[in-house]
Design a protein around this motif. Structure first.
Motif, PDB file in Angstrom:
ATOM      1  N   GLY A 110       0.832  -1.206   0.000  1.00 47.55           N
ATOM      2  CA  GLY A 110       0.000   0.000   0.000  1.00 47.55           C
ATOM      3  C   GLY A 110       0.862   1.250   0.000  1.00 47.55           C
ATOM      4  O   GLY A 110       2.015   1.233   0.437  1.00 47.55           O
ATOM      5  N   SER A 111       0.303   2.353  -0.473  1.00 47.22           N
ATOM      6  CA  SER A 111       1.094   3.582  -0.632  1.00 47.22           C
ATOM      7  C   SER A 111       1.657   4.094   0.693  1.00 47.22           C
ATOM      8  O   SER A 111       2.826   4.493   0.755  1.00 47.22           O
ATOM      9  CB  SER A 111       0.266   4.663  -1.318  1.00 47.22           C
ATOM     10  OG  SER A 111      -0.859   4.992  -0.543  1.00 47.22           O
ATOM     11  N   SER A 112       0.875   4.077   1.750  1.00 43.57           N
ATOM     12  CA  SER A 112       1.381   4.563   3.038  1.00 43.57           C
ATOM     13  C   SER A 112       2.467   3.644   3.574  1.00 43.57           C
ATOM     14  O   SER A 112       3.455   4.106   4.147  1.00 43.57           O
ATOM     15  CB  SER A 112       0.244   4.666   4.056  1.00 43.57           C
ATOM     16  OG  SER A 112      -0.645   5.686   3.681  1.00 43.57           O
ATOM     17  N   ARG A 113       2.282   2.370   3.385  1.00 44.89           N
ATOM     18  CA  ARG A 113       3.294   1.398   3.837  1.00 44.89           C
ATOM     19  C   ARG A 113       4.602   1.601   3.085  1.00 44.89           C
ATOM     20  O   ARG A 113       5.686   1.603   3.673  1.00 44.89           O
ATOM     21  CB  ARG A 113       2.750  -0.014   3.626  1.00 44.89           C
ATOM     22  CG  ARG A 113       3.643  -1.139   4.052  1.00 44.89           C
ATOM     23  CD  ARG A 113       3.725  -1.236   5.589  1.00 44.89           C
ATOM     24  NE  ARG A 113       4.371  -2.447   5.978  1.00 44.89           N
ATOM     25  CZ  ARG A 113       3.744  -3.579   6.257  1.00 44.89           C
ATOM     26  NH1 ARG A 113       2.441  -3.643   6.197  1.00 44.89           N
ATOM     27  NH2 ARG A 113       4.415  -4.630   6.612  1.00 44.89           N
ATOM     28  N   ILE A 114       4.503   1.810   1.777  1.00 47.68           N
ATOM     29  CA  ILE A 114       5.698   2.035   0.955  1.00 47.68           C
ATOM     30  C   ILE A 114       6.420   3.303   1.411  1.00 47.68           C
ATOM     31  O   ILE A 114       7.646   3.304   1.590  1.00 47.68           O
ATOM     32  CB  ILE A 114       5.313   2.126  -0.536  1.00 47.68           C
ATOM     33  CG1 ILE A 114       4.885   0.750  -1.052  1.00 47.68           C
ATOM     34  CG2 ILE A 114       6.464   2.688  -1.371  1.00 47.68           C
ATOM     35  CD1 ILE A 114       4.230   0.787  -2.426  1.00 47.68           C
ATOM     36  N   LEU A 117      10.813   6.138   4.346  1.00 52.40           N
ATOM     37  CA  LEU A 117      11.247   7.052   5.391  1.00 52.40           C
ATOM     38  C   LEU A 117      12.198   6.352   6.355  1.00 52.40           C
ATOM     39  O   LEU A 117      13.246   6.899   6.724  1.00 52.40           O
ATOM     40  CB  LEU A 117      10.038   7.617   6.138  1.00 52.40           C
ATOM     41  CG  LEU A 117      10.355   8.509   7.343  1.00 52.40           C
ATOM     42  CD1 LEU A 117      11.095   9.770   6.896  1.00 52.40           C
ATOM     43  CD2 LEU A 117       9.076   8.861   8.083  1.00 52.40           C
ATOM     44  N   ILE A 118      11.852   5.148   6.765  1.00 49.03           N
ATOM     45  CA  ILE A 118      12.710   4.387   7.678  1.00 49.03           C
ATOM     46  C   ILE A 118      14.066   4.122   7.037  1.00 49.03           C
ATOM     47  O   ILE A 118      15.114   4.294   7.674  1.00 49.03           O
ATOM     48  CB  ILE A 118      12.018   3.070   8.094  1.00 49.03           C
ATOM     49  CG1 ILE A 118      10.806   3.386   8.986  1.00 49.03           C
ATOM     50  CG2 ILE A 118      12.990   2.137   8.812  1.00 49.03           C
ATOM     51  CD1 ILE A 118       9.877   2.221   9.235  1.00 49.03           C
ATOM     52  N   ASP A 119      14.064   3.731   5.771  1.00 47.52           N
ATOM     53  CA  ASP A 119      15.329   3.500   5.057  1.00 47.52           C
ATOM     54  C   ASP A 119      16.165   4.775   4.986  1.00 47.52           C
ATOM     55  O   ASP A 119      17.384   4.745   5.183  1.00 47.52           O
ATOM     56  CB  ASP A 119      15.073   2.962   3.646  1.00 47.52           C
ATOM     57  CG  ASP A 119      14.501   1.550   3.648  1.00 47.52           C
ATOM     58  OD1 ASP A 119      14.608   0.863   4.691  1.00 47.52           O
ATOM     59  OD2 ASP A 119      13.940   1.149   2.607  1.00 47.52           O
ATOM     60  N   ALA A 140      19.809   5.366   6.619  1.00 48.27           N
ATOM     61  CA  ALA A 140      20.940   5.777   5.778  1.00 48.27           C
ATOM     62  C   ALA A 140      21.598   7.032   6.351  1.00 48.27           C
ATOM     63  O   ALA A 140      22.836   7.133   6.386  1.00 48.27           O
ATOM     64  CB  ALA A 140      20.474   6.017   4.347  1.00 48.27           C
ATOM     65  N   LEU A 141      20.806   7.986   6.805  1.00 50.81           N
ATOM     66  CA  LEU A 141      21.359   9.201   7.399  1.00 50.81           C
ATOM     67  C   LEU A 141      22.127   8.907   8.681  1.00 50.81           C
ATOM     68  O   LEU A 141      23.180   9.492   8.933  1.00 50.81           O
ATOM     69  CB  LEU A 141      20.249  10.209   7.683  1.00 50.81           C
ATOM     70  CG  LEU A 141      19.648  10.904   6.481  1.00 50.81           C
ATOM     71  CD1 LEU A 141      18.431  11.738   6.879  1.00 50.81           C
ATOM     72  CD2 LEU A 141      20.674  11.777   5.791  1.00 50.81           C
ATOM     73  N   SER A 142      21.600   8.005   9.501  1.00 51.05           N
ATOM     74  CA  SER A 142      22.282   7.683  10.756  1.00 51.05           C
ATOM     75  C   SER A 142      23.597   6.955  10.492  1.00 51.05           C
ATOM     76  O   SER A 142      24.565   7.143  11.224  1.00 51.05           O
ATOM     77  CB  SER A 142      21.377   6.875  11.684  1.00 51.05           C
ATOM     78  OG  SER A 142      21.149   5.584  11.155  1.00 51.05           O
ATOM     79  N   LEU A 143      23.669   6.165   9.430  1.00 49.84           N
ATOM     80  CA  LEU A 143      24.923   5.492   9.081  1.00 49.84           C
ATOM     81  C   LEU A 143      25.942   6.504   8.586  1.00 49.84           C
ATOM     82  O   LEU A 143      27.137   6.395   8.892  1.00 49.84           O
ATOM     83  CB  LEU A 143      24.673   4.413   8.025  1.00 49.84           C
ATOM     84  CG  LEU A 143      23.906   3.182   8.492  1.00 49.84           C
ATOM     85  CD1 LEU A 143      23.627   2.246   7.326  1.00 49.84           C
ATOM     86  CD2 LEU A 143      24.660   2.447   9.590  1.00 49.84           C
TER      87      LEU A 143
END
Length: 95
Positions: A71-75, A80-82, A86-89
């Motif tokens: 679903g669009s919200s899930r995607i 966002l989590i990815d 990536a930013l934290s790494l």
């Protein structure tokens, strides 16, 4: 849902619930015992109550579709989590 907005975003939320999504009623500024009684009857009985129930069912089906796998919200949440990971790494010092 019976809305009695008091301040800030409650006014907007009440408008969406009563006028846009049509799943509730707005009490506005006046709220006495008789007004509350009429509003309760309005959302519990009659043709308008049935319309509100149908609208709630329709909205709940849409939400389920949006949040299920693919679903669009899930995607978008997964993206966002990815991005945050990536930013934290990138920000963490190398060891």
């Amino acid at each position: 849902m019976i809305c009695w907005p008091f301040f800030f975003d409650q006014m907007v939320n009440s408008r969406f619930i009563s006028k846009v999504w049509r799943i509730g009623v707005d009490v506005k500024d006046t709220c006495d015992r008789a007004t509350v009684g009429r509003k309760v009857k309005e959302v519990m009985e009659g043709e308008r109550a049935e319309t509100m129930r149908k609208n709630v069912i329709g909205l709940s089906e849409m939400v389920r579709e949006y949040v299920e796998e693919g679903g669009s919200s899930r995607i978008h949440l997964d993206q966002l989590i990815d991005d945050i990971r990536a930013l934290s790494l990138e920000a963490s010092p190398s060891r």
